[in-house]
Scaffold this motif. Structure first.
Motif, PDB file in Angstrom:
ATOM      1  N   ARG A   1      -9.551  14.506  -6.680  1.00 23.02           N
ATOM      2  CA  ARG A   1      -8.854  13.292  -6.254  1.00 23.02           C
ATOM      3  C   ARG A   1      -8.018  12.789  -7.422  1.00 23.02           C
ATOM      4  NH1 ARG A   1     -13.416  10.110  -2.803  1.00 23.02           N
ATOM      5  NH2 ARG A   1     -13.137  11.346  -0.941  1.00 23.02           N
ATOM      6  N   PHE A   2      -6.774  12.483  -7.129  1.00 22.73           N
ATOM      7  CA  PHE A   2      -5.877  11.860  -8.100  1.00 22.73           C
ATOM      8  C   PHE A   2      -5.873  10.376  -7.736  1.00 22.73           C
ATOM      9  CE2 PHE A   2      -1.542  10.821  -9.723  1.00 22.73           C
ATOM     10  CZ  PHE A   2      -1.754  11.150 -11.043  1.00 22.73           C
ATOM     11  N   ILE A   3      -6.444   9.557  -8.591  1.00 25.50           N
ATOM     12  CA  ILE A   3      -6.727   8.164  -8.260  1.00 25.50           C
ATOM     13  C   ILE A   3      -5.770   7.242  -8.980  1.00 25.50           C
ATOM     14  CG2 ILE A   3      -8.498   6.365  -8.367  1.00 25.50           C
ATOM     15  CD1 ILE A   3     -10.535   8.797  -8.489  1.00 25.50           C
ATOM     16  N   ASN A   4      -5.160   6.341  -8.204  1.00 28.36           N
ATOM     17  CA  ASN A   4      -4.325   5.275  -8.748  1.00 28.36           C
ATOM     18  C   ASN A   4      -5.252   4.101  -8.991  1.00 28.36           C
ATOM     19  OD1 ASN A   4      -2.671   3.003  -9.005  1.00 28.36           O
ATOM     20  ND2 ASN A   4      -1.128   3.809  -7.612  1.00 28.36           N
ATOM     21  N   ARG A   5      -5.618   3.865 -10.247  1.00 32.43           N
ATOM     22  CA  ARG A   5      -6.559   2.790 -10.595  1.00 32.43           C
ATOM     23  C   ARG A   5      -5.931   1.404 -10.462  1.00 32.43           C
ATOM     24  NH1 ARG A   5      -8.742   4.815 -16.349  1.00 32.43           N
ATOM     25  NH2 ARG A   5      -9.430   6.879 -15.741  1.00 32.43           N
ATOM     26  N   LYS A   6      -4.635   1.345 -10.642  1.00 32.17           N
ATOM     27  CA  LYS A   6      -3.940   0.059 -10.662  1.00 32.17           C
ATOM     28  C   LYS A   6      -3.744  -0.517  -9.263  1.00 32.17           C
ATOM     29  CE  LYS A   6       0.496  -0.450 -11.537  1.00 32.17           C
ATOM     30  NZ  LYS A   6       1.775  -0.312 -12.181  1.00 32.17           N
ATOM     31  N   ASP A   7      -3.272   0.304  -8.324  1.00 28.77           N
ATOM     32  CA  ASP A   7      -2.937  -0.176  -6.999  1.00 28.77           C
ATOM     33  C   ASP A   7      -3.884   0.338  -5.945  1.00 28.77           C
ATOM     34  OD1 ASP A   7      -0.610  -1.517  -7.954  1.00 28.77           O
ATOM     35  OD2 ASP A   7       0.413   0.408  -8.002  1.00 28.77           O
TER      36      ASP A   7
ATOM     37  N   ARG B   1       0.838  -1.201   0.000  1.00 31.17           N
ATOM     38  CA  ARG B   1       0.000   0.000   0.000  1.00 31.17           C
ATOM     39  C   ARG B   1       0.875   1.252   0.000  1.00 31.17           C
ATOM     40  NH1 ARG B   1      -2.153  -0.733   4.436  1.00 31.17           N
ATOM     41  NH2 ARG B   1      -1.020   0.816   5.630  1.00 31.17           N
ATOM     42  N   GLN B   2       1.921   1.256   0.831  1.00 31.56           N
ATOM     43  CA  GLN B   2       2.795   2.422   0.899  1.00 31.56           C
ATOM     44  C   GLN B   2       3.564   2.610  -0.405  1.00 31.56           C
ATOM     45  OE1 GLN B   2       4.943   1.568   4.487  1.00 31.56           O
ATOM     46  NE2 GLN B   2       3.331   2.395   5.785  1.00 31.56           N
ATOM     47  N   ARG B   3       3.978   1.530  -1.021  1.00 31.33           N
ATOM     48  CA  ARG B   3       4.662   1.627  -2.313  1.00 31.33           C
ATOM     49  C   ARG B   3       3.724   2.259  -3.339  1.00 31.33           C
ATOM     50  NH1 ARG B   3       6.317  -3.328  -2.845  1.00 31.33           N
ATOM     51  NH2 ARG B   3       8.414  -2.913  -2.105  1.00 31.33           N
ATOM     52  N   ALA B   4       2.457   1.834  -3.346  1.00 34.04           N
ATOM     53  CA  ALA B   4       1.485   2.393  -4.288  1.00 34.04           C
ATOM     54  C   ALA B   4       1.262   3.883  -4.007  1.00 34.04           C
ATOM     55  CB  ALA B   4       0.166   1.629  -4.200  1.00 34.04           C
ATOM     56  N   LEU B   5       1.173   4.254  -2.731  1.00 33.23           N
ATOM     57  CA  LEU B   5       0.980   5.663  -2.386  1.00 33.23           C
ATOM     58  C   LEU B   5       2.170   6.512  -2.820  1.00 33.23           C
ATOM     59  CD1 LEU B   5      -0.616   5.367   1.175  1.00 33.23           C
ATOM     60  CD2 LEU B   5      -1.717   6.263  -0.890  1.00 33.23           C
ATOM     61  N   LEU B   6       3.375   6.021  -2.559  1.00 32.40           N
ATOM     62  CA  LEU B   6       4.567   6.783  -2.944  1.00 32.40           C
ATOM     63  C   LEU B   6       4.683   6.901  -4.460  1.00 32.40           C
ATOM     64  CD1 LEU B   6       7.065   5.409  -0.300  1.00 32.40           C
ATOM     65  CD2 LEU B   6       6.091   7.711  -0.392  1.00 32.40           C
ATOM     66  N   HIS B   7       4.356   5.833  -5.165  1.00 30.84           N
ATOM     67  CA  HIS B   7       4.391   5.889  -6.625  1.00 30.84           C
ATOM     68  C   HIS B   7       3.334   6.869  -7.142  1.00 30.84           C
ATOM     69  CE1 HIS B   7       4.021   4.507 -10.834  1.00 30.84           C
ATOM     70  NE2 HIS B   7       5.325   4.479 -10.701  1.00 30.84           N
TER      71      HIS B   7
END
Length: 134
Positions: A128-134, A27-33
């Motif tokens: 909201r900037f949404i990461n759809r992948k992670d 989760r943290q990796r996805a947030l940082l990316h």
């Protein structure tokens, strides 16, 4: 995909972040990316921003994210919101999406509406900037 340099930055930050559960790391990796992707888009479109609230607290206390962080708190100057509207019209990635509240220009948030058919399930933030992948 991420460059080797980007992954090195993310890996270095992990040295400062506490891990409480096995799911924290992914989760943290996805947030940082996601933050890196946002930073690139903001820089390309001259949008000034800064981290705030729990994201800022994690950075100050731990040089990273708080262990149970589920999102990132980013603020943009009111003048930058119109740039967000322009950025929303671009299809810059299949992995990321920027959703801007249709009534972003209404300052008194109690007068805003939900737009569930457009995927806007929020009233308080402008976007909201949404990461759809992670």
């Amino acid at each position: 995909t991420c460059s080797k340099k980007t992954w090195d930055v993310i890996k270095n930050i992990f040295g400062y972040i506490s891990i409480c559960t096995p799911d924290d790391c992914a989760r943290q990796r996805a947030l940082l990316h996601t933050l890196l992707q946002w930073s690139q888009r903001a820089q390309e479109h001259n949008i000034q921003y800064w981290i705030a609230y729990k994201t800022l607290l994690g950075y100050v206390q731990r040089d990273g994210l708080l262990p149970h962080a589920l999102n990132l708190d980013i603020l943009v100057m009111a003048q930058g919101t119109s740039h967000l509207a322009e950025l929303c019209t671009l299809n810059f990635s299949s992995d990321y999406e920027l959703k801007l509240h249709p009534q972003w220009f209404i300052v008194e948030k109690t007068k805003r509406s939900y737009f569930n058919q457009e995927g806007i399930d929020f009233v308080e933030p402008n976007a909201r900037f949404i990461n759809r992948k992670d």
